[in-house]
Design a protein around this motif. Sequence first.
Motif, PDB file in Angstrom:
ATOM      1  N   LEU A   1       0.851  -1.184   0.000  1.00  0.00           N
ATOM      2  CA  LEU A   1       0.000   0.000   0.000  1.00  0.00           C
ATOM      3  C   LEU A   1       0.887   1.234   0.000  1.00  0.00           C
ATOM      4  O   LEU A   1       1.792   1.353   0.839  1.00  0.00           O
TER       5      LEU A   1
ATOM      6  N   GLN B   1       0.944   5.696  -0.929  1.00  0.00           N
ATOM      7  CA  GLN B   1       0.177   6.893  -1.242  1.00  0.00           C
ATOM      8  C   GLN B   1       0.457   7.347  -2.667  1.00  0.00           C
ATOM      9  O   GLN B   1       1.533   7.049  -3.220  1.00  0.00           O
ATOM     10  N   PRO B   2      -0.472   8.062  -3.261  1.00  0.00           N
ATOM     11  CA  PRO B   2      -0.215   8.635  -4.593  1.00  0.00           C
ATOM     12  C   PRO B   2       1.075   9.446  -4.586  1.00  0.00           C
ATOM     13  O   PRO B   2       1.351  10.193  -3.639  1.00  0.00           O
TER      14      PRO B   2
ATOM     15  N   LYS C   1       0.076   6.291  -9.179  1.00  0.00           N
ATOM     16  CA  LYS C   1      -1.249   6.887  -9.253  1.00  0.00           C
ATOM     17  C   LYS C   1      -2.292   5.858  -8.795  1.00  0.00           C
ATOM     18  O   LYS C   1      -2.053   4.648  -8.885  1.00  0.00           O
ATOM     19  N   PRO C   2      -3.445   6.303  -8.368  1.00  0.00           N
ATOM     20  CA  PRO C   2      -4.497   5.344  -7.977  1.00  0.00           C
ATOM     21  C   PRO C   2      -4.817   4.352  -9.091  1.00  0.00           C
ATOM     22  O   PRO C   2      -5.128   3.192  -8.803  1.00  0.00           O
ATOM     23  N   GLU C   3      -4.729   4.783 -10.322  1.00  0.00           N
ATOM     24  CA  GLU C   3      -5.036   3.876 -11.438  1.00  0.00           C
ATOM     25  C   GLU C   3      -3.973   2.812 -11.660  1.00  0.00           C
ATOM     26  O   GLU C   3      -4.156   1.916 -12.487  1.00  0.00           O
TER      27      GLU C   3
ATOM     28  N   THR D   1      -3.303   0.821  -9.277  1.00  0.00           N
ATOM     29  CA  THR D   1      -3.746  -0.229  -8.359  1.00  0.00           C
ATOM     30  C   THR D   1      -4.146  -1.471  -9.138  1.00  0.00           C
ATOM     31  O   THR D   1      -4.996  -1.408 -10.028  1.00  0.00           O
TER      32      THR D   1
ATOM     33  N   THR E   1      -1.483  -1.350  -4.181  1.00  0.00           N
ATOM     34  CA  THR E   1      -2.623  -0.477  -3.910  1.00  0.00           C
ATOM     35  C   THR E   1      -2.114   0.939  -3.699  1.00  0.00           C
ATOM     36  O   THR E   1      -1.268   1.176  -2.829  1.00  0.00           O
ATOM     37  N   VAL E   2      -2.611   1.853  -4.522  1.00  0.00           N
ATOM     38  CA  VAL E   2      -2.212   3.249  -4.429  1.00  0.00           C
ATOM     39  C   VAL E   2      -3.421   4.041  -3.947  1.00  0.00           C
ATOM     40  O   VAL E   2      -4.400   4.191  -4.656  1.00  0.00           O
ATOM     41  N   SER E   3      -3.324   4.512  -2.725  1.00  0.00           N
ATOM     42  CA  SER E   3      -4.464   5.177  -2.108  1.00  0.00           C
ATOM     43  C   SER E   3      -3.997   6.076  -0.978  1.00  0.00           C
ATOM     44  O   SER E   3      -3.025   5.770  -0.292  1.00  0.00           O
ATOM     45  N   SER E   4      -4.709   7.176  -0.798  1.00  0.00           N
ATOM     46  CA  SER E   4      -4.429   8.053   0.327  1.00  0.00           C
ATOM     47  C   SER E   4      -5.307   7.694   1.516  1.00  0.00           C
ATOM     48  O   SER E   4      -5.199   8.319   2.571  1.00  0.00           O
TER      49      SER E   4
END
Length: 125
Positions: free
Chosen positions: A11, A13-14, A87-89, A91, A122-125
């Motif tokens: 996991l 962060q962006p 980036k979130p995309e 993921t 997983t790219v997420s804040s």
Amino acid sequence: QAQLVESGGGLVQPGGSLRLSCAASGNTLDYYSIGWFRQAPGKGREGVSCIGRNDGITYYADSVKGRFTISRDKAKNTVYLQMNSLKPEDTAVYYCAPVLCFPTGLGGDKGYAGWGQGTQVTVSS
């Protein structure tokens, strides 16, 4: 058949970075070009990058060009995918496999029956 094991996901962060590893058995890297793929939930498998067996050819999908770097350490029988500016995309579950690698794309994966578990990114804040 080539035996490959993916690791290094997690996991993040962006804007963050991860380095994925694809560990190969025996002298796999002497015989095969290696590609990285990813599959997001509800989507098909996407070829992300590949590196040639001997000639140093590399390929990157437009979606990752300039952010991801593929490399190969034959002494460690490992192919790496350095992923920056995530980036979130991005993921997805990431997999590696033997491929045919060209500067314009990759292929030959549809006949591969040794897909591993992959490694989750997983790219997420």
